[in-house]
Scaffold this active site. Structure first.
Site, PDB file in Angstrom:
ATOM      1  N   GLY A  18     -64.303 -11.523  -6.834  1.00 24.26           N
ATOM      2  CA  GLY A  18     -64.324 -12.954  -6.535  1.00 24.26           C
ATOM      3  C   GLY A  18     -65.540 -13.647  -7.127  1.00 24.26           C
ATOM      4  O   GLY A  18     -65.420 -14.739  -7.701  1.00 24.26           O
ATOM      5  N   THR A 141     -53.058  -4.936  -5.833  1.00 22.46           N
ATOM      6  CA  THR A 141     -53.634  -3.751  -6.465  1.00 22.46           C
ATOM      7  C   THR A 141     -52.548  -2.802  -6.972  1.00 22.46           C
ATOM      8  O   THR A 141     -51.435  -2.782  -6.429  1.00 22.46           O
ATOM      9  CB  THR A 141     -54.522  -3.008  -5.441  1.00 22.46           C
ATOM     10  OG1 THR A 141     -54.801  -1.697  -5.904  1.00 22.46           O
ATOM     11  CG2 THR A 141     -53.835  -2.866  -4.087  1.00 22.46           C
ATOM     12  N   ASP A 142     -52.894  -1.980  -7.952  1.00 17.38           N
ATOM     13  CA  ASP A 142     -51.945  -0.956  -8.435  1.00 17.38           C
ATOM     14  C   ASP A 142     -51.673   0.103  -7.365  1.00 17.38           C
ATOM     15  O   ASP A 142     -50.694   0.841  -7.447  1.00 17.38           O
ATOM     16  CB  ASP A 142     -52.446  -0.297  -9.734  1.00 17.38           C
ATOM     17  CG  ASP A 142     -53.786   0.420  -9.605  1.00 17.38           C
ATOM     18  OD1 ASP A 142     -54.418   0.332  -8.533  1.00 17.38           O
ATOM     19  OD2 ASP A 142     -54.209   1.072 -10.583  1.00 17.38           O
ATOM     20  N   GLU A 143     -52.568   0.149  -6.351  1.00 20.12           N
ATOM     21  CA  GLU A 143     -52.392   1.193  -5.328  1.00 20.12           C
ATOM     22  C   GLU A 143     -51.135   0.994  -4.495  1.00 20.12           C
ATOM     23  O   GLU A 143     -50.697   1.912  -3.803  1.00 20.12           O
ATOM     24  CB  GLU A 143     -53.628   1.273  -4.426  1.00 20.12           C
ATOM     25  CG  GLU A 143     -54.872   1.645  -5.222  1.00 20.12           C
ATOM     26  CD  GLU A 143     -55.987   2.241  -4.392  1.00 20.12           C
ATOM     27  OE1 GLU A 143     -55.703   2.830  -3.338  1.00 20.12           O
ATOM     28  OE2 GLU A 143     -57.142   2.119  -4.820  1.00 20.12           O
ATOM     29  N   TYR A 166     -55.297   1.278   3.347  1.00 14.07           N
ATOM     30  CA  TYR A 166     -55.690   0.151   2.489  1.00 14.07           C
ATOM     31  C   TYR A 166     -54.489  -0.291   1.647  1.00 14.07           C
ATOM     32  O   TYR A 166     -54.105  -1.466   1.635  1.00 14.07           O
ATOM     33  CB  TYR A 166     -56.859   0.549   1.571  1.00 14.07           C
ATOM     34  CG  TYR A 166     -57.026  -0.373   0.371  1.00 14.07           C
ATOM     35  CD1 TYR A 166     -57.500  -1.675   0.540  1.00 14.07           C
ATOM     36  CD2 TYR A 166     -56.689   0.047  -0.926  1.00 14.07           C
ATOM     37  CE1 TYR A 166     -57.638  -2.539  -0.551  1.00 14.07           C
ATOM     38  CE2 TYR A 166     -56.825  -0.802  -2.013  1.00 14.07           C
ATOM     39  CZ  TYR A 166     -57.297  -2.099  -1.826  1.00 14.07           C
ATOM     40  OH  TYR A 166     -57.419  -2.953  -2.897  1.00 14.07           O
ATOM     41  N   LYS A 170     -52.192  -3.832   1.704  1.00  5.70           N
ATOM     42  CA  LYS A 170     -52.017  -4.710   0.535  1.00  5.70           C
ATOM     43  C   LYS A 170     -50.523  -4.844   0.205  1.00  5.70           C
ATOM     44  O   LYS A 170     -50.041  -5.926  -0.126  1.00  5.70           O
ATOM     45  CB  LYS A 170     -52.773  -4.150  -0.679  1.00  5.70           C
ATOM     46  CG  LYS A 170     -54.278  -4.083  -0.539  1.00  5.70           C
ATOM     47  CD  LYS A 170     -54.965  -5.437  -0.460  1.00  5.70           C
ATOM     48  CE  LYS A 170     -54.947  -6.212  -1.753  1.00  5.70           C
ATOM     49  NZ  LYS A 170     -55.734  -7.467  -1.642  1.00  5.70           N
TER      50      LYS A 170
END
Ligand code: NAD
Length: 357
Positions: A18, A141-143, A166, A170
């Site tokens: 950010g 996120t790619d996660e 986490y 997301k």
């Protein structure tokens, strides 16, 4: 529409990505924009990350210390500033911490996004129509895709199989955001980037952690055998991609943002050790590396397909991995005080609890 007149409402702008994004915006658009930065200032947030912006752009930059779930402040911000672009970076972002205590992750990463979406809709959706030129960018996120199990890479339509609390928090937010797209035709866009690195990243994350430990000649903990592979993306390439998506991305779409730099943790550790050694004339070597018990549910590899953003929006990463790592390591060495201030009592307690030393 003149993009230079836009008001940005950024959440989590005192954190790593950010703060890099806000600095990028002012560098690019100067005094032609207004930025409202709302951040709770958790352990990972630091208002001083933007002290240069506070000083140089104080008429066009406002910082508000509050939680993204705070209804009263959100109402005030939407009413007072009628922001054109909302970019949500606010999150609990560390996988290890989510394994130990997931509640904050659900509260901020999922419920917080719901709150933002609700306020966005309450203010800008009138008589079943959206006020023109309002956009909401959810930074994901790619996660959310989970582990890449074979030679495949994930595209934007791959199923979501998050591995950690986490990643699940997301992924849940992505689904909520998408439900607003389907139900209300909300002008929401989701970005899913791979592992970022660069200046101002809190030193619990791999790259600044390695630099910090090298500078202090402390053992470098590497999970398992160090063979876990991540696709590293220089933060400047990510913030440039987000800006392109705001300007030219299509409402309701998801864009993967990957660096195309898949490399194992152990290989990254060795590169960083060599860079710190060279830049500081230190006598450190790879014997600093300590393999530690693997993280629970540790995804082996992440890999993203980025054809969509490359072909439709003409974005590609511009900084070579080697150059980006050199710049990053140099920044932490030149800003050692920042590292020292970040590695406070809380950090040391967390570190001991995670790595046992
Ligand atoms: N760092 C990466 O490699 C990476 C990769 C992909 C996606 N992302 C996503 O990008 C976003 C930013 O990540 P980052 O690495 O900059 O994280 P960060 O932890 O450095 O920053 C997060 C910021 O959010 C703030 N925050 C946390 N909870 C809040 C709340 N309830 N209300 C208001 N502010 C709150 C923190 O104070 C901090 O300033 C996150 O959404 C993360 O999931 C990060």
């Amino acid at each position: 529409m003149n993009i230079n007149k836009n008001t940005y409402f950024i959440t989590g702008g005192a954190g790593f990505i950010g703060s890099n994004f806000i600095r990028f915006l002012f560098k690019r658009y100067g005094n032609g924009i207004r930025v409202i930065n709302l951040d709770k200032l958790t352990y990972a947030g630091n208002e001083n990350n933007l002290s240069d912006i506070e000083k140089d752009f104080h008429d066009n930059y406002k910082f508000i210390k509050v939680d993204i779930t705070d209804d009263v402040t959100l109402s005030e911000i939407f009413k007072k500033y009628s922001p054109d672009i909302i970019v949500n970076f606010a999150a609990e972002s560390h996988v290890d911490r989510s394994i130990k205590s997931p509640e904050n992750f659900i509260q901020t990463n999922t419920f917080g996004v719901f709150k933002l979406l609700e306020h966005f809709k309450d203010n800008f959706y009138k008589d079943e129509k959206w006020i023109p030129n309002k956009r909401f960018i959810q930074i994901s996120t790619d996660e959310v895709y989970g582990e890449t199990k074979n030679k495949e890479s994930f595209s934007e339509v791959s199923p979501l199989f998050p591995s950690s609390p986490y990643a699940a928090s997301k992924a849940s937010a992505d689904l909520l955001a998408y439900s607003f797209v389907r139900t209300f035709k909300a002008p929401v866009i989701i970005t899913r980037s791979s592992n970022n690195f660069g200046p101002y990243q809190y030193p619990e994350k791999l790259i600044p952690l390695i630099v910090n430990n090298c500078l202090n000649k402390k053992p470098i903990p590497i999970y398992g055998d160090g063979g876990n592979i991540r696709d590293w993306l220089y933060v400047e390439d990510n913030v440039r991609a987000i800006d392109i998506i705001i300007n030219r991305g299509k409402s309701g779409e998801i864009y993967n943002i990957g660096g195309g730099n898949e490399i194992s943790n152990i290989a990254i550790a060795k590169i960083i050790i060599d860079l710190v050694k060279n830049y500081t004339n230190s006598d450190i070597d790879y014997s600093l590396i300590r393999f530690v018990k693997d993280r629970k549910g540790h995804d082996k590899r992440y890999s993203l397909k980025t054809d969509k953003i490359r072909s439709l929006l003409n974005w590609k990463p511009e900084t070579e991995l080697k150059t980006a790592l050199e710049r990053t390591v140099r920044w932490y060495i030149d800003n050692r005080k920042w590292l020292e201030n970040s590695t406070d009592k809380e950090y040391n307690l967390y570190y001991k609890d995670t790595y046992g030393e």
